[in-house]
Write a protein that holds these residues in place. Sequence first.
Motif, PDB file in Angstrom:
ATOM      1  N   ASP A   1     -28.403 -16.347 -86.902  1.00  0.00           N
ATOM      2  CA  ASP A   1     -27.846 -15.031 -86.582  1.00  0.00           C
ATOM      3  C   ASP A   1     -27.333 -14.339 -87.840  1.00  0.00           C
ATOM      4  O   ASP A   1     -27.575 -13.138 -88.052  1.00  0.00           O
ATOM      5  CB  ASP A   1     -26.717 -15.184 -85.560  1.00  0.00           C
ATOM      6  N   GLU A   2     -26.673 -15.092 -88.696  1.00  0.00           N
ATOM      7  CA  GLU A   2     -26.149 -14.541 -89.951  1.00  0.00           C
ATOM      8  C   GLU A   2     -27.286 -14.066 -90.857  1.00  0.00           C
ATOM      9  O   GLU A   2     -27.212 -12.979 -91.454  1.00  0.00           O
ATOM     10  CB  GLU A   2     -25.319 -15.604 -90.660  1.00  0.00           C
ATOM     11  N   LEU A   3     -28.356 -14.851 -90.958  1.00  0.00           N
ATOM     12  CA  LEU A   3     -29.508 -14.464 -91.774  1.00  0.00           C
ATOM     13  C   LEU A   3     -30.132 -13.178 -91.252  1.00  0.00           C
ATOM     14  O   LEU A   3     -30.467 -12.269 -92.026  1.00  0.00           O
ATOM     15  CB  LEU A   3     -30.548 -15.583 -91.774  1.00  0.00           C
ATOM     16  N   GLY A   4     -30.315 -13.101 -89.941  1.00  0.00           N
ATOM     17  CA  GLY A   4     -30.906 -11.907 -89.357  1.00  0.00           C
ATOM     18  C   GLY A   4     -30.085 -10.663 -89.614  1.00  0.00           C
ATOM     19  O   GLY A   4     -30.624  -9.597 -89.933  1.00  0.00           O
ATOM     20  N   ARG A   5     -28.783 -10.780 -89.503  1.00  0.00           N
ATOM     21  CA  ARG A   5     -27.904  -9.633 -89.743  1.00  0.00           C
ATOM     22  C   ARG A   5     -27.904  -9.211 -91.211  1.00  0.00           C
ATOM     23  O   ARG A   5     -27.636  -8.046 -91.527  1.00  0.00           O
ATOM     24  CB  ARG A   5     -26.480  -9.973 -89.310  1.00  0.00           C
ATOM     25  N   ALA A   6     -28.236 -10.142 -92.109  1.00  0.00           N
ATOM     26  CA  ALA A   6     -28.237  -9.854 -93.547  1.00  0.00           C
ATOM     27  C   ALA A   6     -29.586  -9.329 -94.045  1.00  0.00           C
ATOM     28  O   ALA A   6     -29.746  -9.078 -95.240  1.00  0.00           O
ATOM     29  CB  ALA A   6     -27.853 -11.105 -94.326  1.00  0.00           C
ATOM     30  N   GLY A   7     -30.566  -9.170 -93.145  1.00  0.00           N
ATOM     31  CA  GLY A   7     -31.850  -8.619 -93.540  1.00  0.00           C
ATOM     32  C   GLY A   7     -32.962  -9.628 -93.725  1.00  0.00           C
ATOM     33  O   GLY A   7     -34.089  -9.255 -94.056  1.00  0.00           O
ATOM     34  N   ALA A   8     -32.673 -10.922 -93.527  1.00  0.00           N
ATOM     35  CA  ALA A   8     -33.707 -11.947 -93.603  1.00  0.00           C
ATOM     36  C   ALA A   8     -34.469 -11.985 -92.279  1.00  0.00           C
ATOM     37  O   ALA A   8     -34.126 -11.299 -91.315  1.00  0.00           O
ATOM     38  CB  ALA A   8     -33.088 -13.306 -93.906  1.00  0.00           C
ATOM     39  N   GLN A   9     -35.506 -12.806 -92.235  1.00  0.00           N
ATOM     40  CA  GLN A   9     -36.285 -12.974 -91.016  1.00  0.00           C
ATOM     41  C   GLN A   9     -36.507 -14.454 -90.769  1.00  0.00           C
ATOM     42  O   GLN A   9     -36.803 -15.209 -91.692  1.00  0.00           O
ATOM     43  CB  GLN A   9     -37.628 -12.248 -91.131  1.00  0.00           C
ATOM     44  N   VAL A  10     -36.355 -14.872 -89.513  1.00  0.00           N
ATOM     45  CA  VAL A  10     -36.483 -16.276 -89.130  1.00  0.00           C
ATOM     46  C   VAL A  10     -37.555 -16.406 -88.060  1.00  0.00           C
ATOM     47  O   VAL A  10     -37.568 -15.646 -87.086  1.00  0.00           O
ATOM     48  CB  VAL A  10     -35.153 -16.842 -88.598  1.00  0.00           C
ATOM     49  N   ILE A  11     -38.463 -17.357 -88.247  1.00  0.00           N
ATOM     50  CA  ILE A  11     -39.473 -17.699 -87.242  1.00  0.00           C
ATOM     51  C   ILE A  11     -39.337 -19.184 -86.975  1.00  0.00           C
ATOM     52  O   ILE A  11     -39.438 -20.000 -87.893  1.00  0.00           O
ATOM     53  CB  ILE A  11     -40.888 -17.364 -87.719  1.00  0.00           C
ATOM     54  N   CYS A  12     -39.089 -19.553 -85.729  1.00  0.00           N
ATOM     55  CA  CYS A  12     -38.778 -20.946 -85.400  1.00  0.00           C
ATOM     56  C   CYS A  12     -39.620 -21.425 -84.225  1.00  0.00           C
ATOM     57  O   CYS A  12     -39.542 -20.862 -83.126  1.00  0.00           O
ATOM     58  CB  CYS A  12     -37.292 -21.072 -85.062  1.00  0.00           C
ATOM     59  N   ALA A  13     -40.436 -22.453 -84.453  1.00  0.00           N
ATOM     60  CA  ALA A  13     -41.161 -23.123 -83.373  1.00  0.00           C
ATOM     61  C   ALA A  13     -40.254 -24.213 -82.812  1.00  0.00           C
ATOM     62  O   ALA A  13     -39.739 -25.041 -83.559  1.00  0.00           O
ATOM     63  CB  ALA A  13     -42.455 -23.727 -83.897  1.00  0.00           C
ATOM     64  N   THR A  14     -40.053 -24.221 -81.510  1.00  0.00           N
ATOM     65  CA  THR A  14     -39.045 -25.116 -80.950  1.00  0.00           C
ATOM     66  C   THR A  14     -39.312 -25.467 -79.494  1.00  0.00           C
ATOM     67  O   THR A  14     -40.020 -24.745 -78.780  1.00  0.00           O
ATOM     68  CB  THR A  14     -37.648 -24.468 -81.067  1.00  0.00           C
ATOM     69  N   HIS A  15     -38.722 -26.590 -79.066  1.00  0.00           N
ATOM     70  CA  HIS A  15     -38.679 -26.980 -77.655  1.00  0.00           C
ATOM     71  C   HIS A  15     -37.256 -26.849 -77.114  1.00  0.00           C
ATOM     72  O   HIS A  15     -36.987 -27.286 -75.994  1.00  0.00           O
ATOM     73  CB  HIS A  15     -39.112 -28.443 -77.499  1.00  0.00           C
ATOM     74  N   SER A  16     -36.357 -26.291 -77.879  1.00  0.00           N
ATOM     75  CA  SER A  16     -34.934 -26.338 -77.556  1.00  0.00           C
ATOM     76  C   SER A  16     -34.454 -25.138 -76.743  1.00  0.00           C
ATOM     77  O   SER A  16     -34.491 -24.004 -77.222  1.00  0.00           O
ATOM     78  CB  SER A  16     -34.111 -26.420 -78.851  1.00  0.00           C
ATOM     79  N   PRO A  17     -33.940 -25.374 -75.522  1.00  0.00           N
ATOM     80  CA  PRO A  17     -33.328 -24.277 -74.769  1.00  0.00           C
ATOM     81  C   PRO A  17     -32.018 -23.830 -75.400  1.00  0.00           C
ATOM     82  O   PRO A  17     -31.564 -22.717 -75.162  1.00  0.00           O
ATOM     83  CB  PRO A  17     -33.108 -24.877 -73.377  1.00  0.00           C
ATOM     84  N   LEU A  18     -31.429 -24.696 -76.220  1.00  0.00           N
ATOM     85  CA  LEU A  18     -30.176 -24.359 -76.897  1.00  0.00           C
ATOM     86  C   LEU A  18     -30.424 -23.310 -77.981  1.00  0.00           C
ATOM     87  O   LEU A  18     -29.757 -22.276 -78.032  1.00  0.00           O
ATOM     88  CB  LEU A  18     -29.572 -25.629 -77.490  1.00  0.00           C
ATOM     89  N   LEU A  19     -31.397 -23.561 -78.860  1.00  0.00           N
ATOM     90  CA  LEU A  19     -31.684 -22.614 -79.940  1.00  0.00           C
ATOM     91  C   LEU A  19     -32.173 -21.280 -79.399  1.00  0.00           C
ATOM     92  O   LEU A  19     -31.761 -20.210 -79.866  1.00  0.00           O
ATOM     93  CB  LEU A  19     -32.729 -23.195 -80.894  1.00  0.00           C
ATOM     94  N   THR A  20     -33.055 -21.316 -78.426  1.00  0.00           N
ATOM     95  CA  THR A  20     -33.668 -20.087 -77.928  1.00  0.00           C
ATOM     96  C   THR A  20     -32.694 -19.188 -77.178  1.00  0.00           C
ATOM     97  O   THR A  20     -33.031 -18.047 -76.855  1.00  0.00           O
ATOM     98  CB  THR A  20     -34.856 -20.404 -77.004  1.00  0.00           C
TER      99      THR A  20
END
Length: 246
Positions: free
Chosen positions: A181-200
Amino acid sequence: MLIERAYADLPEGMGPAGEGWPWRVPCVRQLVEEGLAFRAPVTFLVGENGSGKSTLAEALAEGFGLDSYGGSAGYKYASSREASPLGRRMRFDPTREGRAMVRAPRIRRRGFFLRAETALEALSGERASQRISRHPGEMSHGEGFLLAFRERFSQRGLYVLDEPEAALSFTSCLELIALMDELGRAGAQVICATHSPLLTALPGAEIVEVGEHGMRSVKWAELGLVDHWRRYLSEPRAYLRHVLGQ
């Protein structure tokens, strides 16, 4: 954000349906035909094993210039592994903010590719080049992941993660959510492949479900994995009786 859309070109001479792996994987076919739009700073790729989500994450990282084995942009140290066939054909439509980085030489791009199965080697390379403060061999698997998150996920760039929850506890996953969340707010971009209901569950993130249908945007509450986890935690025996023969 740095990228608005990703797409891939078929190799020259290949028919529109593609030939063999990975071109016949439904999400790859859709990537070639329509591209993948990014509508939020954090995007999750969710799907069953074999759906193509990790293939897609890897190709996105490679196309941006991140080490194909895992690691930082502009450096190749973990192995001599070449980019995948899909990664070599990846193209991006950058945002206005990301144009200078996406079109710059590889050495000037910023970001990190963390894949669960090769993280130890990649992080060892980071330590050898003095980009992290400790060697991952001195810590648990999860602690090594967190060290990378804290020390390498710190600037505007593209961060691609392939199943990072594999080494993380519940509490550590929460820390990763806060960092994304901090990275996204600072202008970065995150792409995450996951099975986690927690992260998503990260508010405001885009969730792309990958499967036989190709790719589609879904809400967190609509994810099959969320429904299964809810049912399992409510009544484990309803699932276990099918696999334990009881």
